[in-house]
Design a protein around this motif. Structure first.
Motif, PDB file in Angstrom:
ATOM      1  N   ASN A   1       7.418 -10.829  -9.081  1.00 18.32           N
ATOM      2  CA  ASN A   1       7.531 -11.907  -8.088  1.00 18.32           C
ATOM      3  C   ASN A   1       8.765 -11.688  -7.218  1.00 18.32           C
ATOM      4  N   VAL A   2       8.590 -11.920  -5.948  1.00 20.38           N
ATOM      5  CA  VAL A   2       9.669 -11.670  -5.001  1.00 20.38           C
ATOM      6  C   VAL A   2      10.115 -12.985  -4.365  1.00 20.38           C
ATOM      7  N   SER A   3      11.423 -13.186  -4.320  1.00 16.85           N
ATOM      8  CA  SER A   3      11.959 -14.378  -3.676  1.00 16.85           C
ATOM      9  C   SER A   3      11.799 -14.292  -2.167  1.00 16.85           C
ATOM     10  N   ALA A   4      11.595 -15.464  -1.577  1.00 15.14           N
ATOM     11  CA  ALA A   4      11.446 -15.526  -0.120  1.00 15.14           C
ATOM     12  C   ALA A   4      12.602 -14.817   0.582  1.00 15.14           C
ATOM     13  N   ARG A   5      13.805 -15.032   0.082  1.00 10.60           N
ATOM     14  CA  ARG A   5      14.969 -14.473   0.778  1.00 10.60           C
ATOM     15  C   ARG A   5      14.978 -12.953   0.791  1.00 10.60           C
ATOM     16  N   SER A   6      14.430 -12.326  -0.245  1.00 10.49           N
ATOM     17  CA  SER A   6      14.383 -10.862  -0.259  1.00 10.49           C
ATOM     18  C   SER A   6      13.544 -10.324   0.891  1.00 10.49           C
ATOM     19  N   LEU A   7      12.533 -11.093   1.271  1.00 10.73           N
ATOM     20  CA  LEU A   7      11.629 -10.628   2.330  1.00 10.73           C
ATOM     21  C   LEU A   7      12.264 -10.734   3.715  1.00 10.73           C
ATOM     22  N   THR A   8      13.404 -11.409   3.796  1.00 14.62           N
ATOM     23  CA  THR A   8      14.120 -11.438   5.073  1.00 14.62           C
ATOM     24  C   THR A   8      15.349 -10.532   5.011  1.00 14.62           C
ATOM     25  N   ASP A   9      15.421  -9.710   3.967  1.00 17.15           N
ATOM     26  CA  ASP A   9      16.544  -8.780   3.804  1.00 17.15           C
ATOM     27  C   ASP A   9      16.079  -7.377   4.212  1.00 17.15           C
ATOM     28  N   PRO A  10      16.594  -6.851   5.318  1.00 23.65           N
ATOM     29  CA  PRO A  10      16.125  -5.543   5.807  1.00 23.65           C
ATOM     30  C   PRO A  10      16.384  -4.399   4.819  1.00 23.65           C
ATOM     31  N   THR A  11      17.289  -4.615   3.844  1.00 20.76           N
ATOM     32  CA  THR A  11      17.552  -3.545   2.870  1.00 20.76           C
ATOM     33  C   THR A  11      16.619  -3.630   1.659  1.00 20.76           C
TER      34      THR A  11
ATOM     35  N   ALA B   1       5.843 -16.636   4.153  1.00 24.28           N
ATOM     36  CA  ALA B   1       5.202 -15.932   5.256  1.00 24.28           C
ATOM     37  C   ALA B   1       5.362 -16.662   6.584  1.00 24.28           C
ATOM     38  N   VAL B   2       5.643 -17.964   6.528  1.00 22.20           N
ATOM     39  CA  VAL B   2       5.736 -18.696   7.790  1.00 22.20           C
ATOM     40  C   VAL B   2       7.162 -18.753   8.352  1.00 22.20           C
ATOM     41  N   SER B   3       8.162 -18.587   7.492  1.00 19.72           N
ATOM     42  CA  SER B   3       9.524 -18.642   8.002  1.00 19.72           C
ATOM     43  C   SER B   3      10.002 -17.245   8.366  1.00 19.72           C
ATOM     44  N   GLU B   4      10.735 -17.142   9.407  1.00 19.56           N
ATOM     45  CA  GLU B   4      11.282 -15.868   9.871  1.00 19.56           C
ATOM     46  C   GLU B   4      10.221 -14.767   9.879  1.00 19.56           C
ATOM     47  N   GLN B   5       9.144 -15.063  10.559  1.00 20.19           N
ATOM     48  CA  GLN B   5       7.964 -14.194  10.495  1.00 20.19           C
ATOM     49  C   GLN B   5       8.205 -12.736  10.858  1.00 20.19           C
ATOM     50  N   ASP B   6       8.952 -12.512  11.917  1.00 22.26           N
ATOM     51  CA  ASP B   6       9.066 -11.132  12.402  1.00 22.26           C
ATOM     52  C   ASP B   6       9.718 -10.211  11.374  1.00 22.26           C
ATOM     53  N   ILE B   7      10.825 -10.671  10.812  1.00 16.56           N
ATOM     54  CA  ILE B   7      11.521  -9.827   9.848  1.00 16.56           C
ATOM     55  C   ILE B   7      10.689  -9.663   8.576  1.00 16.56           C
ATOM     56  N   VAL B   8      10.011 -10.742   8.158  1.00 19.92           N
ATOM     57  CA  VAL B   8       9.148 -10.659   6.981  1.00 19.92           C
ATOM     58  C   VAL B   8       8.026  -9.645   7.220  1.00 19.92           C
TER      59      VAL B   8
ATOM     60  N   GLU C   1       8.025  -7.113   9.178  1.00 17.13           N
ATOM     61  CA  GLU C   1       8.611  -5.772   9.199  1.00 17.13           C
ATOM     62  C   GLU C   1       8.893  -5.265   7.777  1.00 17.13           C
ATOM     63  N   VAL C   2       9.487  -6.124   6.948  1.00 16.13           N
ATOM     64  CA  VAL C   2       9.795  -5.748   5.559  1.00 16.13           C
ATOM     65  C   VAL C   2       8.506  -5.439   4.799  1.00 16.13           C
ATOM     66  N   LEU C   3       7.490  -6.289   4.968  1.00 17.63           N
ATOM     67  CA  LEU C   3       6.225  -6.065   4.264  1.00 17.63           C
ATOM     68  C   LEU C   3       5.542  -4.793   4.743  1.00 17.63           C
ATOM     69  N   ALA C   4       5.602  -4.537   6.042  1.00 19.94           N
ATOM     70  CA  ALA C   4       4.983  -3.325   6.585  1.00 19.94           C
ATOM     71  C   ALA C   4       5.647  -2.085   5.989  1.00 19.94           C
TER      72      ALA C   4
ATOM     73  N   MET D   1      -0.983 -10.610   7.896  1.00 18.57           N
ATOM     74  CA  MET D   1      -0.458  -9.432   7.191  1.00 18.57           C
ATOM     75  C   MET D   1      -1.476  -8.917   6.191  1.00 18.57           C
ATOM     76  N   PRO D   2      -1.638  -7.614   6.169  1.00 19.06           N
ATOM     77  CA  PRO D   2      -2.566  -7.034   5.213  1.00 19.06           C
ATOM     78  C   PRO D   2      -2.012  -7.172   3.799  1.00 19.06           C
ATOM     79  N   VAL D   3      -2.842  -7.663   2.873  1.00 18.06           N
ATOM     80  CA  VAL D   3      -2.423  -7.740   1.471  1.00 18.06           C
ATOM     81  C   VAL D   3      -3.448  -7.005   0.606  1.00 18.06           C
ATOM     82  N   ASP D   4      -3.051  -6.698  -0.596  1.00 22.29           N
ATOM     83  CA  ASP D   4      -3.929  -5.977  -1.514  1.00 22.29           C
ATOM     84  C   ASP D   4      -4.598  -6.914  -2.507  1.00 22.29           C
TER      85      ASP D   4
END
Ligand code: C2E
Ligand code: MG
Ligand code: MG
Ligand code: MG
Length: 291
Positions: free
Chosen positions: A117-127, A155-162, A164-167, A194-197
Motif C-alpha cells: 500500500n502506498v501513501s498518497a503523499r508518496s505519489l506526489t514525491d518525484p523521487t 488520484a484527484v489531488s495534485e493530479q499532474d504530479i501523481v 507523472e509518478v505513476l507513469a 490512468m492505466p491500472v493493472d
C-alpha cells in the motif's frame, strides 16, 4: 485518537489539544521504532482465485509492535507517519520487508506478486519511483513482482504530479492497483485517466451485496469494467461462503478476506500459501453443487 489508544491524560490546560500531545509522544516513539529491530513489521494476506482458492497475490499490511501500547494497526499511526519526515524511511522499511518476504515464497515455488500500500503523499514525491526501483534492485526482484496499491482519493489531488509518478512506475514494470474501488469521489474517472493493472472492490460493497441490490450492482459493474479493460479484479473483505458464491455468480475472479485467510505474520505465510493451493479441489466441488 488518544481514547482508542487507551491513553489517559491527567490534567491539561483548557485550549491545549490532548491528542496533539499524544501525537508528539507517538512520533518520538516511532523514531525509536526504526532504531530497534522488529517493531515495524508486516502481516501478510493472500488474495486467491474465488473458485479454486489458489493464491493470486499477497498483500503486505503494516503493523507496529509498540513496546508499551502493544500492536498498533495502520489507522492508529499512519496519519502521523504521513505528516512527518518519517514517511520515506517508513516506506523504505515496508518495501524491504515485503520484498524480503516475497523472496521466501518465490524460493518455495510460489511465484505470486506482493502488493504494498502506498501513501498518497508518496505519489506526489518525484523521487518515489527511484525509491521503488532501488528497493527492487536491493532485493534483486523483477519489477513485475511488485504491485503498488493506491487509493482513489490520491488520484484527484495534485493530479499532474501523481500522473507523472505513476507513469514512471508503470514504465519501470511495476504494477498499479486501485484500492478501495468505489469509495472515492471519482471512481470511474480515475480508471479512465490512468492505466491500472488491478481494481480492488471495496469491502463495504462485498459486505452489503447479499442484502442490497445496489451494492450488488456496484460489484457487478466493477467486474464488467475490469473484464472490458483487461484489468484484474479482486473483491476485498470476503468473510462468508454466501459472499463467495455470490461473487462467483457475478463472475468476479478473485478475492481477499477472512473467509480464505486472515492477515498473518511473515513466518507463517509460505505454509498458508501452500495449504490454500492444496485445498482447492474440495472447495470447488462444494461451491459448484451449491450454485
Ligand atoms: P486496505 O489496503 O484496504 O487493506 C485491507 C484491510 O482490511 C486490512 O486492514 C485488512 O486487515 C482488512 N481485512 C482483510 N480481510 C478482511 C475481512 O475479511 N474482513 C474485515 N473486516 N477486514 C479485512 P488493516 O491491516 O488494518 O489496514 C488498513 C489500511 O491501512 C489498509 O487498507 C491500507 O489502506 C492501510 N495500510 C496498511 N498497510 C499499509 C502500508 O504499509 N502503507 C500504507 N501507506 N498504508 C497501509
Ligand atoms: Mg490495500
Ligand atoms: Mg483496500
Ligand atoms: Mg479497504
Amino acid at each position: 485518537s488518544a481514547k482508542e489508544l487507551g491513553i489517559t491524560v491527567g490534567t491539561y490546560d483548557s485550549g491545549q489539544d490532548v491528542s496533539s500531545t499524544d501525537r508528539l509522544a507517538l512520533l518520538a516513539d516511532l523514531q525509536d521504532a526504526f532504531a530497534v529491530d522488529d517493531q515495524i513489521l508486516l502481516h501478510l494476506q493472500p488474495a486467491v482465485d474465488l473458485v479454486t482458492a489458489e493464491p493470486t497475490g499477497v498483500e503486505a499490511l503494516v503493523r507496529w509492535r509498540h513496546p508499551r501500547r502493544g500492536h498498533l494497526s495502520p489507522g492508529e499511526f499512519l496519519p502521523l507517519v504521513e505528516r512527518s519526515e518519517l514517511l520515506i524511511p517508513f516506506t523504505r522499511r515496508v518495501l524491504d520487508l515485503a520484498l524480503a518476504s516475497a523472496a521466501d515464497w518465490t524460493a518455495s515455488g510460489i511465484e505470486v506478486p506482493v502488493s504494498v500500500n502506498v501513501s498518497a503523499r508518496s505519489l506526489t514525491d518525484p523521487t518515489f519511483p527511484a525509491q521503488v526501483t532501488e528497493a527492487l534492485r536491493r532485493h534483486r526482484t523483477p519489477a513485475s513482482r511488485l504491485v503498488l496499491e493506491i487509493t482513489e482519493s490520491v488520484a484527484v489531488s495534485e493530479q499532474d504530479i501523481v500522473d507523472e509518478v505513476l507513469a514512471r512506475l508503470r514504465a519501470s514494470g511495476v504494477q498499479v492497483s486501485l484500492d478501495d474501488f468505489g469509495t472515492g469521489f471519482s471512481s470511474l474517472s480515475s480508471v479512465t485517466r490512468m492505466p491500472v493493472d488491478e481494481i480492488k472492490i471495496d469491502r463495504s460493497f462485498v459486505d452489503e451485496m447479499i442484502d442490497s441490490a445496489a451494492a450488488g450492482a456496484v460489484v457487478r459493474g466493477a467486474v464488467e469494467l475490469g473484464a472490458r479493460l483487461g484489468v484484474r479484479v479482486v473483491a476485498e473483505g470476503i468473510e462468508t461462503i454466501e459472499q463467495r458464491a455470490a461473487l462467483i455468480a457475478l463472475g468476479c475472479p478473485s478475492a481477499q478476506g477472512y473467509h480464505f485467510c486472515k492477515p498473518m505474520p511473515a513466518d507463517k505465510i509460505v505454509q498458508a500459501l501452500s495449504q490454500l493451493a492444496r485445498s482447492a479441489p474440495a472447495n470447488v466441488t462444494q461451491l459448484r453443487t451449491d450454485e
